[in-house]
Motif scaffolding. Structure first.
Motif, PDB file in Angstrom:
ATOM      1  N   GLY A  77     -56.641 -34.669  59.381  1.00 29.75           N
ATOM      2  CA  GLY A  77     -55.194 -34.538  59.475  1.00 29.75           C
ATOM      3  C   GLY A  77     -54.539 -35.523  60.418  1.00 29.75           C
ATOM      4  O   GLY A  77     -53.350 -35.416  60.695  1.00 29.75           O
ATOM      5  N   VAL A  78     -55.303 -36.480  60.902  1.00 32.27           N
ATOM      6  CA  VAL A  78     -54.748 -37.493  61.802  1.00 32.27           C
ATOM      7  C   VAL A  78     -54.121 -38.601  60.969  1.00 32.27           C
ATOM      8  O   VAL A  78     -54.740 -39.092  60.014  1.00 32.27           O
ATOM      9  CB  VAL A  78     -55.845 -38.068  62.735  1.00 32.27           C
ATOM     10  N   LEU A  79     -52.916 -38.986  61.337  1.00 27.94           N
ATOM     11  CA  LEU A  79     -52.180 -40.001  60.589  1.00 27.94           C
ATOM     12  C   LEU A  79     -52.982 -41.290  60.503  1.00 27.94           C
ATOM     13  O   LEU A  79     -53.456 -41.825  61.501  1.00 27.94           O
ATOM     14  CB  LEU A  79     -50.831 -40.284  61.265  1.00 27.94           C
ATOM     15  N   ARG A  80     -53.149 -41.778  59.286  1.00 28.60           N
ATOM     16  CA  ARG A  80     -53.872 -43.024  59.021  1.00 28.60           C
ATOM     17  C   ARG A  80     -52.879 -44.155  58.792  1.00 28.60           C
ATOM     18  O   ARG A  80     -53.069 -45.261  59.252  1.00 28.60           O
ATOM     19  CB  ARG A  80     -54.772 -42.817  57.785  1.00 28.60           C
ATOM     20  N   ALA A  81     -51.799 -43.859  58.023  1.00 27.11           N
ATOM     21  CA  ALA A  81     -50.774 -44.862  57.749  1.00 27.11           C
ATOM     22  C   ALA A  81     -49.527 -44.153  57.231  1.00 27.11           C
ATOM     23  O   ALA A  81     -49.600 -43.033  56.728  1.00 27.11           O
ATOM     24  CB  ALA A  81     -51.280 -45.870  56.715  1.00 27.11           C
ATOM     25  N   MET A  82     -48.378 -44.824  57.352  1.00 24.61           N
ATOM     26  CA  MET A  82     -47.114 -44.252  56.905  1.00 24.61           C
ATOM     27  C   MET A  82     -46.186 -45.375  56.493  1.00 24.61           C
ATOM     28  O   MET A  82     -46.209 -46.451  57.081  1.00 24.61           O
ATOM     29  CB  MET A  82     -46.481 -43.439  58.036  1.00 24.61           C
ATOM     30  N   GLY A  83     -45.389 -45.120  55.448  1.00 25.86           N
ATOM     31  CA  GLY A  83     -44.373 -46.070  55.016  1.00 25.86           C
ATOM     32  C   GLY A  83     -43.092 -45.333  54.715  1.00 25.86           C
ATOM     33  O   GLY A  83     -43.106 -44.178  54.276  1.00 25.86           O
ATOM     34  N   ARG A  84     -41.967 -45.994  54.982  1.00 28.60           N
ATOM     35  CA  ARG A  84     -40.652 -45.371  54.772  1.00 28.60           C
ATOM     36  C   ARG A  84     -39.772 -46.333  53.999  1.00 28.60           C
ATOM     37  O   ARG A  84     -39.595 -47.486  54.403  1.00 28.60           O
ATOM     38  CB  ARG A  84     -40.030 -45.036  56.123  1.00 28.60           C
ATOM     39  N   SER A  85     -39.236 -45.857  52.892  1.00 30.90           N
ATOM     40  CA  SER A  85     -38.328 -46.668  52.083  1.00 30.90           C
ATOM     41  C   SER A  85     -37.077 -47.014  52.877  1.00 30.90           C
ATOM     42  O   SER A  85     -36.647 -46.242  53.743  1.00 30.90           O
ATOM     43  CB  SER A  85     -37.883 -45.904  50.835  1.00 30.90           C
ATOM     44  N   ASP A  86     -36.483 -48.138  52.549  1.00 25.15           N
ATOM     45  CA  ASP A  86     -35.187 -48.474  53.133  1.00 25.15           C
ATOM     46  C   ASP A  86     -34.204 -47.366  52.775  1.00 25.15           C
ATOM     47  O   ASP A  86     -34.105 -46.957  51.616  1.00 25.15           O
ATOM     48  CB  ASP A  86     -34.670 -49.807  52.588  1.00 25.15           C
ATOM     49  N   GLY A  87     -33.527 -46.843  53.772  1.00 28.83           N
ATOM     50  CA  GLY A  87     -32.521 -45.814  53.539  1.00 28.83           C
ATOM     51  C   GLY A  87     -33.039 -44.397  53.468  1.00 28.83           C
ATOM     52  O   GLY A  87     -32.250 -43.463  53.285  1.00 28.83           O
ATOM     53  N   ALA A  88     -34.334 -44.207  53.611  1.00 26.43           N
ATOM     54  CA  ALA A  88     -34.878 -42.837  53.596  1.00 26.43           C
ATOM     55  C   ALA A  88     -34.432 -42.105  54.854  1.00 26.43           C
ATOM     56  O   ALA A  88     -34.356 -42.683  55.939  1.00 26.43           O
ATOM     57  CB  ALA A  88     -36.398 -42.863  53.520  1.00 26.43           C
ATOM     58  N   GLY A  89     -34.139 -40.841  54.718  1.00 24.67           N
ATOM     59  CA  GLY A  89     -33.708 -40.034  55.858  1.00 24.67           C
ATOM     60  C   GLY A  89     -34.791 -39.942  56.927  1.00 24.67           C
ATOM     61  O   GLY A  89     -35.985 -39.971  56.626  1.00 24.67           O
ATOM     62  N   SER A  90     -34.347 -39.826  58.164  1.00 19.61           N
ATOM     63  CA  SER A  90     -35.312 -39.778  59.275  1.00 19.61           C
ATOM     64  C   SER A  90     -36.208 -38.544  59.187  1.00 19.61           C
ATOM     65  O   SER A  90     -37.361 -38.574  59.617  1.00 19.61           O
ATOM     66  CB  SER A  90     -34.589 -39.828  60.621  1.00 19.61           C
ATOM     67  N   HIS A  91     -35.711 -37.457  58.618  1.00 15.78           N
ATOM     68  CA  HIS A  91     -36.513 -36.240  58.489  1.00 15.78           C
ATOM     69  C   HIS A  91     -37.702 -36.435  57.538  1.00 15.78           C
ATOM     70  O   HIS A  91     -38.678 -35.698  57.606  1.00 15.78           O
ATOM     71  CB  HIS A  91     -35.643 -35.081  57.990  1.00 15.78           C
ATOM     72  N   THR A  92     -37.621 -37.420  56.655  1.00 18.21           N
ATOM     73  CA  THR A  92     -38.687 -37.622  55.677  1.00 18.21           C
ATOM     74  C   THR A  92     -39.983 -38.104  56.325  1.00 18.21           C
ATOM     75  O   THR A  92     -41.053 -37.893  55.762  1.00 18.21           O
ATOM     76  CB  THR A  92     -38.259 -38.608  54.576  1.00 18.21           C
ATOM     77  N   VAL A  93     -39.867 -38.723  57.487  1.00 23.65           N
ATOM     78  CA  VAL A  93     -41.064 -39.200  58.194  1.00 23.65           C
ATOM     79  C   VAL A  93     -41.939 -38.007  58.581  1.00 23.65           C
ATOM     80  O   VAL A  93     -43.127 -37.966  58.268  1.00 23.65           O
ATOM     81  CB  VAL A  93     -40.676 -40.039  59.438  1.00 23.65           C
ATOM     82  N   ASP A  94     -41.330 -37.036  59.265  1.00 21.19           N
ATOM     83  CA  ASP A  94     -42.099 -35.857  59.680  1.00 21.19           C
ATOM     84  C   ASP A  94     -42.534 -35.013  58.494  1.00 21.19           C
ATOM     85  O   ASP A  94     -43.655 -34.494  58.477  1.00 21.19           O
ATOM     86  CB  ASP A  94     -41.280 -34.991  60.647  1.00 21.19           C
ATOM     87  N   SER A  95     -41.654 -34.866  57.507  1.00 18.46           N
ATOM     88  CA  SER A  95     -42.037 -34.003  56.386  1.00 18.46           C
ATOM     89  C   SER A  95     -43.200 -34.604  55.607  1.00 18.46           C
ATOM     90  O   SER A  95     -44.117 -33.877  55.212  1.00 18.46           O
ATOM     91  CB  SER A  95     -40.849 -33.714  55.464  1.00 18.46           C
ATOM     92  N   SER A  96     -43.218 -35.920  55.419  1.00 20.28           N
ATOM     93  CA  SER A  96     -44.337 -36.523  54.680  1.00 20.28           C
ATOM     94  C   SER A  96     -45.644 -36.370  55.451  1.00 20.28           C
ATOM     95  O   SER A  96     -46.678 -36.056  54.867  1.00 20.28           O
ATOM     96  CB  SER A  96     -44.055 -37.989  54.348  1.00 20.28           C
ATOM     97  N   ARG A  97     -45.588 -36.565  56.764  1.00 14.01           N
ATOM     98  CA  ARG A  97     -46.811 -36.430  57.575  1.00 14.01           C
ATOM     99  C   ARG A  97     -47.324 -34.995  57.558  1.00 14.01           C
ATOM    100  O   ARG A  97     -48.512 -34.739  57.376  1.00 14.01           O
ATOM    101  CB  ARG A  97     -46.558 -36.875  59.015  1.00 14.01           C
ATOM    102  N   LYS A  98     -46.414 -34.048  57.708  1.00  9.79           N
ATOM    103  CA  LYS A  98     -46.828 -32.641  57.737  1.00  9.79           C
ATOM    104  C   LYS A  98     -47.356 -32.179  56.378  1.00  9.79           C
ATOM    105  O   LYS A  98     -48.292 -31.382  56.314  1.00  9.79           O
ATOM    106  CB  LYS A  98     -45.674 -31.753  58.206  1.00  9.79           C
ATOM    107  N   LYS A  99     -46.773 -32.660  55.307  1.00 12.61           N
ATOM    108  CA  LYS A  99     -47.290 -32.323  53.975  1.00 12.61           C
ATOM    109  C   LYS A  99     -48.699 -32.890  53.783  1.00 12.61           C
ATOM    110  O   LYS A  99     -49.585 -32.212  53.243  1.00 12.61           O
ATOM    111  CB  LYS A  99     -46.359 -32.852  52.884  1.00 12.61           C
TER     112      LYS A  99
END
Length: 184
Positions: A77-99
Protein backbone atom coordinates in the motif's frame (compact mmCIF):
# COMPACT_ATOMS: atom_id res chain seq x y z
CA UNK A 1 62.80 -2.18 17.72
CA UNK A 2 59.55 -0.66 18.98
CA UNK A 3 58.36 -0.33 15.41
CA UNK A 4 59.10 -4.01 14.77
CA UNK A 5 57.12 -5.06 17.86
CA UNK A 6 54.10 -2.98 16.75
CA UNK A 7 54.29 -4.47 13.27
CA UNK A 8 54.47 -7.98 14.70
CA UNK A 9 51.61 -7.23 17.10
CA UNK A 10 49.48 -5.89 14.20
CA UNK A 11 50.20 -9.02 12.18
CA UNK A 12 49.16 -11.23 15.09
CA UNK A 13 45.90 -9.31 15.48
CA UNK A 14 45.17 -9.62 11.76
CA UNK A 15 45.91 -13.34 11.83
CA UNK A 16 43.61 -13.77 14.86
CA UNK A 17 40.80 -11.84 13.15
CA UNK A 18 41.22 -13.87 9.94
CA UNK A 19 41.13 -17.11 11.96
CA UNK A 20 37.98 -15.99 13.76
CA UNK A 21 36.31 -15.20 10.45
CA UNK A 22 37.22 -18.62 9.10
CA UNK A 23 35.80 -20.33 12.20
CA UNK A 24 32.60 -18.33 11.91
CA UNK A 25 32.28 -19.27 8.25
CA UNK A 26 32.01 -22.90 9.31
CA UNK A 27 29.83 -22.13 12.32
CA UNK A 28 26.80 -19.87 12.76
CA UNK A 29 27.60 -17.86 9.64
CA UNK A 30 27.27 -21.01 7.52
CA UNK A 31 23.63 -21.37 8.59
CA UNK A 32 22.62 -18.07 6.98
CA UNK A 33 21.80 -19.47 3.53
CA UNK A 34 19.37 -21.96 5.11
CA UNK A 35 17.74 -19.15 7.10
CA UNK A 36 17.51 -17.02 3.96
CA UNK A 37 15.56 -19.82 2.27
CA UNK A 38 12.81 -19.32 4.86
CA UNK A 39 12.19 -15.70 3.85
CA UNK A 40 9.17 -15.19 1.59
CA UNK A 41 9.94 -14.32 -2.01
CA UNK A 42 7.75 -11.56 -3.40
CA UNK A 43 7.55 -9.93 -6.79
CA UNK A 44 8.08 -6.19 -6.85
CA UNK A 45 6.12 -3.90 -9.14
CA UNK A 46 8.80 -2.02 -11.13
CA UNK A 47 8.50 1.76 -11.28
CA UNK A 48 8.43 1.71 -15.09
CA UNK A 49 5.47 -0.68 -15.06
CA UNK A 50 3.65 1.48 -12.50
CA UNK A 51 4.20 4.56 -14.66
CA UNK A 52 2.96 2.71 -17.77
CA UNK A 53 -0.30 1.79 -15.98
CA UNK A 54 -0.73 5.36 -14.78
CA UNK A 55 -0.16 6.82 -18.24
CA UNK A 56 -2.66 4.43 -19.84
CA UNK A 57 -5.32 5.22 -17.23
CA UNK A 58 -4.75 8.97 -17.58
CA UNK A 59 -5.00 8.78 -21.38
CA UNK A 60 -8.15 6.67 -21.18
CA UNK A 61 -9.88 9.19 -18.94
CA UNK A 62 -8.58 12.15 -20.93
CA UNK A 63 -10.04 10.87 -24.21
CA UNK A 64 -13.42 10.71 -22.47
CA UNK A 65 -12.98 14.22 -21.10
CA UNK A 66 -12.29 13.28 -17.46
CA UNK A 67 -9.60 15.05 -15.47
CA UNK A 68 -8.37 12.59 -12.91
CA UNK A 69 -5.49 11.51 -10.73
CA UNK A 70 -4.11 8.00 -10.89
CA UNK A 71 -2.01 6.36 -8.18
CA UNK A 72 -0.22 3.04 -8.03
CA UNK A 73 0.86 1.47 -4.75
CA UNK A 74 2.95 -1.61 -4.05
CA UNK A 75 1.57 -4.73 -2.35
CA UNK A 76 1.97 -3.07 1.06
CA UNK A 77 0.00 0.00 0.00
CA UNK A 78 2.99 2.32 -0.21
CA UNK A 79 2.75 4.84 -3.03
CA UNK A 80 4.89 3.77 -5.99
CA UNK A 81 3.89 6.49 -8.48
CA UNK A 82 1.14 9.05 -9.11
CA UNK A 83 -0.01 11.21 -12.01
CA UNK A 84 -2.53 14.04 -12.14
CA UNK A 85 -4.23 15.34 -15.26
CA UNK A 86 -4.08 19.04 -15.98
CA UNK A 87 -7.07 20.58 -14.24
CA UNK A 88 -7.86 17.61 -12.01
CA UNK A 89 -9.22 18.60 -8.61
CA UNK A 90 -6.80 18.55 -5.70
CA UNK A 91 -9.01 16.02 -3.87
CA UNK A 92 -8.38 13.49 -6.65
CA UNK A 93 -4.78 13.03 -5.52
CA UNK A 94 -5.77 11.64 -2.12
CA UNK A 95 -8.76 9.73 -3.40
CA UNK A 96 -6.73 7.92 -6.07
CA UNK A 97 -4.02 6.97 -3.57
CA UNK A 98 -6.52 5.76 -0.98
CA UNK A 99 -8.43 3.72 -3.56
CA UNK A 100 -5.19 2.08 -4.70
CA UNK A 101 -4.23 1.39 -1.07
CA UNK A 102 -7.64 -0.12 -0.31
CA UNK A 103 -7.57 -2.35 -3.39
CA UNK A 104 -4.04 -3.59 -2.64
CA UNK A 105 -4.59 -4.18 1.07
CA UNK A 106 -7.94 -5.96 0.66
CA UNK A 107 -6.88 -7.65 -2.59
CA UNK A 108 -10.20 -6.82 -4.28
CA UNK A 109 -11.79 -4.01 -6.31
CA UNK A 110 -13.09 -1.12 -4.21
CA UNK A 111 -16.45 -1.19 -6.05
CA UNK A 112 -16.87 -4.76 -4.83
CA UNK A 113 -16.16 -3.60 -1.27
CA UNK A 114 -18.64 -0.72 -1.57
CA UNK A 115 -21.31 -3.16 -2.76
CA UNK A 116 -20.47 -5.56 0.07
CA UNK A 117 -20.84 -2.81 2.69
CA UNK A 118 -24.26 -1.90 1.34
CA UNK A 119 -25.43 -5.52 1.36
CA UNK A 120 -23.84 -6.59 4.66
CA UNK A 121 -24.00 -3.73 7.16
CA UNK A 122 -21.85 -5.59 9.69
CA UNK A 123 -18.78 -5.05 7.50
CA UNK A 124 -19.17 -1.26 7.42
CA UNK A 125 -16.30 -1.04 9.88
CA UNK A 126 -13.98 -1.73 6.92
CA UNK A 127 -14.26 1.98 6.09
CA UNK A 128 -12.80 2.91 9.46
CA UNK A 129 -9.88 0.48 9.73
CA UNK A 130 -7.47 3.36 9.20
CA UNK A 131 -7.29 6.77 7.57
CA UNK A 132 -6.02 5.34 4.28
CA UNK A 133 -9.06 3.21 3.45
CA UNK A 134 -11.51 4.58 0.88
CA UNK A 135 -14.38 2.28 -0.01
CA UNK A 136 -15.47 3.93 -3.24
CA UNK A 137 -15.19 2.57 -6.78
CA UNK A 138 -12.04 3.26 -8.77
CA UNK A 139 -9.48 1.06 -7.01
CA UNK A 140 -8.30 -2.25 -8.46
CA UNK A 141 -5.71 -4.74 -7.23
CA UNK A 142 -2.83 -5.32 -9.64
CA UNK A 143 -2.51 -9.06 -10.19
CA UNK A 144 0.26 -10.40 -12.39
CA UNK A 145 0.91 -14.13 -12.81
CA UNK A 146 -1.53 -14.93 -10.01
CA UNK A 147 0.17 -12.65 -7.49
CA UNK A 148 -1.15 -9.32 -6.14
CA UNK A 149 1.77 -6.92 -6.57
CA UNK A 150 -0.03 -3.65 -5.87
CA UNK A 151 -3.09 -1.56 -6.54
CA UNK A 152 -4.18 1.18 -8.94
CA UNK A 153 -6.64 3.92 -8.03
CA UNK A 154 -8.37 6.51 -10.16
CA UNK A 155 -10.19 9.51 -8.75
CA UNK A 156 -12.05 12.29 -10.49
CA UNK A 157 -14.23 10.79 -13.24
CA UNK A 158 -17.96 11.54 -12.87
CA UNK A 159 -18.86 8.12 -11.48
CA UNK A 160 -17.18 5.17 -9.80
CA UNK A 161 -17.80 2.93 -12.82
CA UNK A 162 -15.87 5.41 -14.97
CA UNK A 163 -12.96 5.48 -12.49
CA UNK A 164 -13.04 1.66 -12.62
CA UNK A 165 -12.94 1.64 -16.42
CA UNK A 166 -9.92 3.96 -16.56
CA UNK A 167 -8.14 1.88 -13.87
CA UNK A 168 -8.87 -1.26 -15.88
CA UNK A 169 -7.28 0.36 -18.94
CA UNK A 170 -4.19 0.88 -16.78
CA UNK A 171 -4.19 -2.82 -15.86
CA UNK A 172 -4.66 -3.81 -19.49
CA UNK A 173 -1.64 -1.75 -20.52
CA UNK A 174 0.65 -3.78 -18.26
CA UNK A 175 -0.86 -7.21 -18.87
CA UNK A 176 -2.39 -7.51 -15.39
CA UNK A 177 -5.39 -9.74 -14.74
CA UNK A 178 -8.66 -7.98 -15.58
CA UNK A 179 -10.76 -6.97 -12.58
CA UNK A 180 -13.78 -5.22 -14.13
CA UNK A 181 -15.53 -5.00 -17.47
CA UNK A 182 -15.16 -1.56 -19.01
CA UNK A 183 -18.47 0.33 -19.01
CA UNK A 184 -17.96 3.81 -20.39
Amino acid sequence: MIRNRNTQKSRRVLIAVAAAIMVLADGPMAAQPALADEFPKESVLPLGVANKAIQAALESCKKDGYRVSVSVVDRSGVLRAMGRSDGAGSHTVDSSRKKAYTAASTRRPTTELADLIMKVPTVQALRDINGDMLVLGGGLPIEISGEIVGGIGVGGAPGAHLDDACAQDGLDAIGAAPKVGTQK
